[in-house]
Each structure stands twice: as C-alpha cells, then as structure tokens.
Design a protein around this motif. Structure first.
Motif, PDB file in Angstrom:
ATOM      1  N   LEU A 265       9.615   4.846 -20.060  1.00 20.80           N
ATOM      2  CA  LEU A 265       8.653   5.354 -19.068  1.00 20.80           C
ATOM      3  C   LEU A 265       8.990   4.823 -17.668  1.00 20.80           C
ATOM      4  O   LEU A 265       9.361   3.651 -17.514  1.00 20.80           O
ATOM      5  CB  LEU A 265       7.229   4.931 -19.431  1.00 20.80           C
ATOM      6  CG  LEU A 265       6.724   5.386 -20.804  1.00 20.80           C
ATOM      7  CD1 LEU A 265       5.304   4.869 -21.044  1.00 20.80           C
ATOM      8  CD2 LEU A 265       6.766   6.916 -20.920  1.00 20.80           C
ATOM      9  N   ALA A 266       8.825   5.689 -16.685  1.00 16.86           N
ATOM     10  CA  ALA A 266       9.036   5.284 -15.284  1.00 16.86           C
ATOM     11  C   ALA A 266       7.748   5.547 -14.515  1.00 16.86           C
ATOM     12  O   ALA A 266       6.872   6.285 -14.974  1.00 16.86           O
ATOM     13  CB  ALA A 266      10.175   6.098 -14.674  1.00 16.86           C
ATOM     14  N   MET A 267       7.641   4.926 -13.329  1.00 17.85           N
ATOM     15  CA  MET A 267       6.490   5.230 -12.470  1.00 17.85           C
ATOM     16  C   MET A 267       6.777   6.571 -11.781  1.00 17.85           C
ATOM     17  O   MET A 267       7.753   6.703 -11.052  1.00 17.85           O
ATOM     18  CB  MET A 267       6.312   4.123 -11.425  1.00 17.85           C
ATOM     19  CG  MET A 267       5.035   4.292 -10.617  1.00 17.85           C
ATOM     20  SD  MET A 267       4.926   3.068  -9.291  1.00 17.85           S
ATOM     21  CE  MET A 267       4.508   1.612 -10.197  1.00 17.85           C
ATOM     22  N   ILE A 268       5.936   7.557 -12.068  1.00 17.19           N
ATOM     23  CA  ILE A 268       6.128   8.882 -11.479  1.00 17.19           C
ATOM     24  C   ILE A 268       5.141   9.045 -10.323  1.00 17.19           C
ATOM     25  O   ILE A 268       3.927   8.935 -10.515  1.00 17.19           O
ATOM     26  CB  ILE A 268       5.881  10.016 -12.511  1.00 17.19           C
ATOM     27  CG1 ILE A 268       6.719   9.801 -13.787  1.00 17.19           C
ATOM     28  CG2 ILE A 268       6.153  11.385 -11.870  1.00 17.19           C
ATOM     29  CD1 ILE A 268       8.202   9.960 -13.627  1.00 17.19           C
ATOM     30  N   ASN A 269       5.681   9.288  -9.143  1.00 17.63           N
ATOM     31  CA  ASN A 269       4.844   9.582  -7.977  1.00 17.63           C
ATOM     32  C   ASN A 269       4.518  11.070  -8.010  1.00 17.63           C
ATOM     33  O   ASN A 269       5.399  11.898  -8.234  1.00 17.63           O
ATOM     34  CB  ASN A 269       5.652   9.266  -6.717  1.00 17.63           C
ATOM     35  CG  ASN A 269       4.913   9.646  -5.460  1.00 17.63           C
ATOM     36  OD1 ASN A 269       3.953   8.986  -5.096  1.00 17.63           O
ATOM     37  ND2 ASN A 269       5.331  10.707  -4.796  1.00 17.63           N
ATOM     38  N   TRP A 270       3.227  11.403  -7.832  1.00 14.49           N
ATOM     39  CA  TRP A 270       2.893  12.832  -7.768  1.00 14.49           C
ATOM     40  C   TRP A 270       2.024  13.118  -6.546  1.00 14.49           C
ATOM     41  O   TRP A 270       1.271  12.254  -6.067  1.00 14.49           O
ATOM     42  CB  TRP A 270       2.211  13.324  -9.053  1.00 14.49           C
ATOM     43  CG  TRP A 270       1.025  12.514  -9.497  1.00 14.49           C
ATOM     44  CD1 TRP A 270       1.016  11.582 -10.489  1.00 14.49           C
ATOM     45  CD2 TRP A 270      -0.305  12.561  -8.954  1.00 14.49           C
ATOM     46  NE1 TRP A 270      -0.236  11.027 -10.593  1.00 14.49           N
ATOM     47  CE2 TRP A 270      -1.074  11.617  -9.668  1.00 14.49           C
ATOM     48  CE3 TRP A 270      -0.919  13.292  -7.947  1.00 14.49           C
ATOM     49  CZ2 TRP A 270      -2.425  11.395  -9.396  1.00 14.49           C
ATOM     50  CZ3 TRP A 270      -2.264  13.077  -7.671  1.00 14.49           C
ATOM     51  CH2 TRP A 270      -2.994  12.132  -8.402  1.00 14.49           C
ATOM     52  N   ILE A 271       2.170  14.322  -6.046  1.00 17.80           N
ATOM     53  CA  ILE A 271       1.346  14.804  -4.932  1.00 17.80           C
ATOM     54  C   ILE A 271       0.820  16.165  -5.362  1.00 17.80           C
ATOM     55  O   ILE A 271       1.610  17.072  -5.637  1.00 17.80           O
ATOM     56  CB  ILE A 271       2.171  14.970  -3.650  1.00 17.80           C
ATOM     57  CG1 ILE A 271       2.868  13.659  -3.279  1.00 17.80           C
ATOM     58  CG2 ILE A 271       1.291  15.458  -2.496  1.00 17.80           C
ATOM     59  CD1 ILE A 271       4.014  13.838  -2.304  1.00 17.80           C
TER      60      ILE A 271
ATOM     61  N   THR B  94       1.758   7.776 -12.102  1.00 15.39           N
ATOM     62  CA  THR B  94       1.470   7.789 -13.539  1.00 15.39           C
ATOM     63  C   THR B  94       2.726   7.329 -14.266  1.00 15.39           C
ATOM     64  O   THR B  94       3.834   7.728 -13.890  1.00 15.39           O
ATOM     65  CB  THR B  94       1.146   9.235 -13.996  1.00 15.39           C
ATOM     66  OG1 THR B  94       0.061   9.731 -13.210  1.00 15.39           O
ATOM     67  CG2 THR B  94       0.765   9.276 -15.478  1.00 15.39           C
ATOM     68  N   LEU B  95       2.552   6.510 -15.295  1.00 16.01           N
ATOM     69  CA  LEU B  95       3.712   6.138 -16.117  1.00 16.01           C
ATOM     70  C   LEU B  95       4.036   7.310 -17.029  1.00 16.01           C
ATOM     71  O   LEU B  95       3.174   7.767 -17.789  1.00 16.01           O
ATOM     72  CB  LEU B  95       3.392   4.907 -16.958  1.00 16.01           C
ATOM     73  CG  LEU B  95       3.550   3.560 -16.279  1.00 16.01           C
ATOM     74  CD1 LEU B  95       3.207   2.436 -17.265  1.00 16.01           C
ATOM     75  CD2 LEU B  95       4.964   3.364 -15.722  1.00 16.01           C
TER      76      LEU B  95
ATOM     77  N   LEU C 286       0.816  -1.221   0.000  1.00 18.52           N
ATOM     78  CA  LEU C 286       0.000   0.000   0.000  1.00 18.52           C
ATOM     79  C   LEU C 286       0.849   1.270   0.000  1.00 18.52           C
ATOM     80  O   LEU C 286       1.972   1.275   0.476  1.00 18.52           O
ATOM     81  CB  LEU C 286      -0.898   0.014   1.240  1.00 18.52           C
ATOM     82  CG  LEU C 286      -1.920  -1.114   1.319  1.00 18.52           C
ATOM     83  CD1 LEU C 286      -2.674  -1.052   2.638  1.00 18.52           C
ATOM     84  CD2 LEU C 286      -2.896  -1.036   0.153  1.00 18.52           C
ATOM     85  N   GLY C 287       0.238   2.344  -0.495  1.00 17.48           N
ATOM     86  CA  GLY C 287       0.901   3.651  -0.500  1.00 17.48           C
ATOM     87  C   GLY C 287       1.520   3.930  -1.853  1.00 17.48           C
ATOM     88  O   GLY C 287       1.440   3.114  -2.786  1.00 17.48           O
TER      89      GLY C 287
ATOM     90  N   ASP D 180      -2.639   5.994 -12.540  1.00 19.34           N
ATOM     91  CA  ASP D 180      -3.101   4.613 -12.293  1.00 19.34           C
ATOM     92  C   ASP D 180      -4.015   4.581 -11.068  1.00 19.34           C
ATOM     93  O   ASP D 180      -4.975   3.830 -11.014  1.00 19.34           O
ATOM     94  CB  ASP D 180      -1.906   3.692 -11.994  1.00 19.34           C
ATOM     95  CG  ASP D 180      -0.959   3.622 -13.166  1.00 19.34           C
ATOM     96  OD1 ASP D 180      -1.445   3.743 -14.301  1.00 19.34           O
ATOM     97  OD2 ASP D 180       0.256   3.463 -12.942  1.00 19.34           O
ATOM     98  N   VAL D 181      -3.636   5.327 -10.041  1.00 17.13           N
ATOM     99  CA  VAL D 181      -4.409   5.364  -8.788  1.00 17.13           C
ATOM    100  C   VAL D 181      -4.413   6.800  -8.302  1.00 17.13           C
ATOM    101  O   VAL D 181      -3.563   7.596  -8.688  1.00 17.13           O
ATOM    102  CB  VAL D 181      -3.745   4.512  -7.673  1.00 17.13           C
ATOM    103  CG1 VAL D 181      -3.821   3.046  -7.953  1.00 17.13           C
ATOM    104  CG2 VAL D 181      -2.298   4.941  -7.440  1.00 17.13           C
ATOM    105  N   SER D 182      -5.395   7.161  -7.463  1.00 14.98           N
ATOM    106  CA  SER D 182      -5.290   8.458  -6.787  1.00 14.98           C
ATOM    107  C   SER D 182      -6.029   8.391  -5.450  1.00 14.98           C
ATOM    108  O   SER D 182      -7.102   7.790  -5.337  1.00 14.98           O
ATOM    109  CB  SER D 182      -5.819   9.592  -7.649  1.00 14.98           C
ATOM    110  OG  SER D 182      -7.165   9.424  -7.920  1.00 14.98           O
TER     111      SER D 182
END
Ligand code: FAD
Length: 432
Positions: A229-235, A194-195, A41-42, A282-284
């Motif tokens: 493409l990489a997994m980009i964490n966004w806030i 997001t990729l 998770l997270g 992908d998720v939010s």
C-alpha cells in the motif's frame, strides 16, 4: 548597512528554497515566517524535473526526495467511461535527465526547513513573525514592517525584501494596493490521502472525468514492501454555480467525506473504486480553486514578489511549487550577475513576470486538462476509441504546446547549463 542583508517574507517552499539558494551563494538573509510552529501541512504536490534539478544543485537529491515522495512515471487522462484519452511517460521515462517527484507537501516543506537549519543555523528562520508591509528608504534600502505573534511589532531594515508570503501576500498588497480580490472560477476541490494499492505504472497521475467534474489521484509515497500500500493523494473536483454563496478564500477547511462524496457515486470501474478511495481517506479538506489576476510588475525598488505571492495559479498544471523553486534559483542567478542590488530584482522581473503571468492565465483556461474539454465538446465524454474523437497528432500537439509554455520542454531543459554555476558566490556590493 555595512553588509548586504536580505529579508525573506514567508517560509513556505518558495521562501525556504530562496533561503537555501542565498546561503549557497553567500548572501546573508533572514526568513520571517508568520506561523509560530511549522507543521507538515497539505497533501500532494508535484515537483517537475526542472525544479528537481535545482534541488539536486542545492544538495537535496533523490535519496532525500524518496523519503518525502516517489518519482512519477506516467501522466494520464481518462474519460468518464473509463477509457484512456491521453497518456505519456513522465520524468526519467519521458527522457528528462531528472525525475519528476510526486511528494507530500508538508513532508517536503519540513525537509527544506531541516536542511536550512542544519546549514544556516536555527536563527535563519524567525517563526511567529508576520510581515505586514514595507517602507522604501531614501538610501535605497527597505524597512519590513513586522508583527510578532506576541503582539509586539518590529521594523527591520534590509538591502532587499523578497516576498514569498503566498497567495494572501501582505507585501503584494502593499505593492499593488488596488489589486482585485482573489479570483475564483467556481471549481471546488476536496483533497485527501488514502492508503491504497497504486495502479497502472505504480506511480501514475490519473485525471478521470470531465473538465468540470473529475478526480485526480497519484501516489506520494513508495509502497510499503509488506502490504504493497502507498499513500495515494486524491483531488475530487466539481465546478459549481458561484452564486452558491461559498467563501472562496479559505485554504484547507477540514470536511467530512459525506459532504462531497455523493458527487462521485457510481464512479466504479473494474480498475478503480472512487467512492471507496474517498471513504477510506485519512484526511479531507475543502479547497476552492483560486488564483490571482496577474499584476504588471513584481518589482518595486528593493522589493520583489516570488512564488505564490507573485503568481498564485490553479494547480491544473502541477507547477506551483516547481515555479516557486525556479523563482528562488532565478533570483539567485540574478544576484550572481548583478550583486545584492535592485538591478538583480529588476532583471528577474523583466525576464519572468510576463511569461509566468501568461501561464497563470493559461492554467485558468484548464491547463493540460483542456484536452478533456475538447473530448467533452466533441462527444459528451462518451467514446469507444479516442482516436475517432481527437486524433493522436492533435492530442500530442495540445500537450506539447502546454509543456513548452510551462517550461517543461525536454531538450531545452536537458541542454540548459545549470541555473547557478557550481561554487559561484555573490560579490558583496551594497545596493546603490
Ligand atoms: C498550509 C499550506 C498547505 C498547502 N497545501 C497544498 C497542497 O496540498 N497541494 C498544493 O498543490 N498546494 C498546496 N499549498 C500551496 C503550495 O505549497 C504553493 O502553491 C507552492 O508551494 C508555492 O509556495 P510559496 O512558498 O510561494 O507559498 P506558500 O506555500 O503559500 O507559503 C507561504 C508561506 O508564507 C507564510 N506567510 C503568509 N503570510 C505571511 C506574512 N505576511 N509574513 C510572513 N509569513 C507569511 C505562510 O505561513 C507560508 O509558510 C499549500 C500552502 C500552504 C501554506
């Protein structure tokens, strides 16, 4: 009890790092974790060089961290007009002897759990066991009160109880029954992944906007060699009027992008399209920015608080997980010095409760993002050349102060001896 035994309440990153440390120094323990099943998770978190060093000393090195994240190379603040406010190298590029890692919190958590089970066996972590409080015994030991997921209860006696049960800690509530409720300053974060193609250094943490209205993003995986493409964490974050009636206690309520994306309409630059980044997520999750008022002590006889149970803090300094890992190691070091005793917990508390509580309050005041406040105050966030608004010496001094307070000072870390001497084992004295 013939042999010391430690109960760890909570099997998050802090609890599992503590368990791995106790296993390393030969202290018997059991982790009681409330969820029935651990899941990845997270989203993104940062592991600072001091904590990466400790993970390495636990035998979890870059080869494994690369499977759950990527070394960070840059930390940058950018104004709303897209111009740089501040940037600096991170990790090895900054001169640390250890990298900083940007990782997927859930994958990192699973890595720690896998490693612990491989080393200490499956019984080391008891899932579906919620610690609801504790009683101190006259012989100096402690009894943890535990509720099983099937509704039955259990009283488990131990030499010491280490509370790693997070921001809603039941152990902390027992230790400090009059503590105020969760503190929320009005900032709401929406988080997701997001990729996308990484920008700038390829592994840059970017904070864009103002203190009250911003996005933060950084990659938490190596790019796919075929797609790039990489997994980009966004806030995505806005500060709202607290009278809006929101519930500030929830962690990670899943939300639709439409609920918040409008706050970032028009945030389009030739190097970044924020609305597109959010919409392709992908998720939010919605996640109020919460912490807790510091308490006067983390220690009550055979019981101690650590990690978020001790010092839940705003994530502005990216050091919640790192601080939990450092706590685990400092508790291990205290046991090497004082044995599995109350004195070890008292020594840990005496050394860290005050300074880390100060860090909680400092992060509440915007942490390193405070630079964006200064820019906002001086020019409303619009500038051509940042040097005319905040001279370089002032920017550097601001960041140096923050990093020294958060324990990120480069020379200090590089020259510090290992927190736990290699191969050291605890002498098995029963608590006095
Ligand atoms: C599900 C989850 C997702 C998160 N995602 C993010 C993220 O995306 N980004 C970020 O910056 N931070 C995130 N965090 C917070 C971050 O992991 C922590 O701030 C940091 O790692 C410090 O960890 P901790 O081990 O002290 O606390 P936590 O990570 O909160 O771990 C506490 C653990 O204790 C368990 N627990 C709680 N109450 C009890 C109890 N009474 N008895 C037994 N076990 C109990 C919980 O299930 C959890 O496993 C998340 C935390 C959680 C729990």
């Amino acid at each position: 009890m013939s042999e010391p035994h430690v109960i760890i309440a909570g099997g998050g990153i802090g609890g599992l790092a503590t368990a791995l440390t106790l296993h390393q120094i030969g202290v018997p323990f059991t982790v009681f974790e409330s969820v029935r099943e651990l899941a990845p998770l997270g989203v993104g978190i940062n592991i600072q060089p001091n904590a990466v060093r400790e993970l390495g000393d636990l035998g979890i090195g870059p080869d494994q961290l690369d499977t759950v994240g990527i070394p960070a190379r840059e930390w940058a603040l950018v104004g709303l007009n897209g111009n740089d406010v501040y940037s600096e190298p991170r990790g090895l590029l900054a001169g640390y002897n250890w990298p900083q890692y940007a990782v997927h919190r859930g994958r990192m958590h699973m890595l720690l759990h896998r490693t612990l089970v491989e080393r200490a066996g499956p019984d080391a972590v008891k899932l579906g066991h919620r610690v609801t409080g504790y009683e101190k015994n006259t012989d100096g030991t402690v009894t943890a009160l535990i509720q099983r997921a099937d509704g039955t209860s259990l009283r488990e006696k131990a030499t010491l109880l280490i509370a790693a049960d997070g921001i809603h800690s039941a152990v902390r509530a027992t230790m400090h029954p009059d503590q105020p409720p969760i503190h929320w300053g009005g900032a709401i974060m929406w988080r997701g992944t997001t990729l996308a193609r990484p920008i700038r250094s390829g592994s840059s943490f970017v904070g864009l906007g103002t203190h009250r209205h911003r996005v933060v993003f950084y990659p938490i995986s190596h790019p796919d060699p075929e797609t790039g493409l990489a997994m980009i964490n966004w806030i995505a974050e806005v500060t709202v009027d607290k009278a809006g009636g929101r519930n500030p206690t929830g962690w990670f309520r899943p939300v639709e992008i439409e609920e918040f994306a409008h706050h970032f309409d028009g945030w389009t630059y030739d190097w970044l399209d924020v609305p597109d980044l959010l919409r392709r997520s992908d998720v939010s999750y919605e996640n109020p920015m919460i912490d807790r008022d510091p308490v006067s002590t983390w220690h009550d006889g055979p019981v101690v608080l650590m990690g978020d149970a001790a010092h839940a803090m705003y994530p502005t300094g990216s050091n919640g997980a790192s601080q939990a890992i450092m706590d685990a190691r400092h508790l291990g070091a205290a046991m090497l010095e004082h044995g599995v005793t109350q004195a070890a917990l008292a020594a840990f508390d005496a050394k860290f409760c005050g300074p880390v509580s100060q860090l909680v309050l400092r992060n509440r005041g915007a942490g390193p993002f405070g630079l964006l406040n200064i820019v906002d105050e001086r020019c409303g966030g619009t500038f051509d050349n940042i040097d005319d608004v905040v001279p370089p010496a002032e920017r550097n001094e601001f960041m140096a102060k923050y990093k020294a307070a958060a324990g990120f000072a480069i020379d200090q870390l590089n020259h510090a001896p290992p927190t736990l001497a290699p191969g050291a084992r605890v002498s098995m004295t029963v608590a006095a």
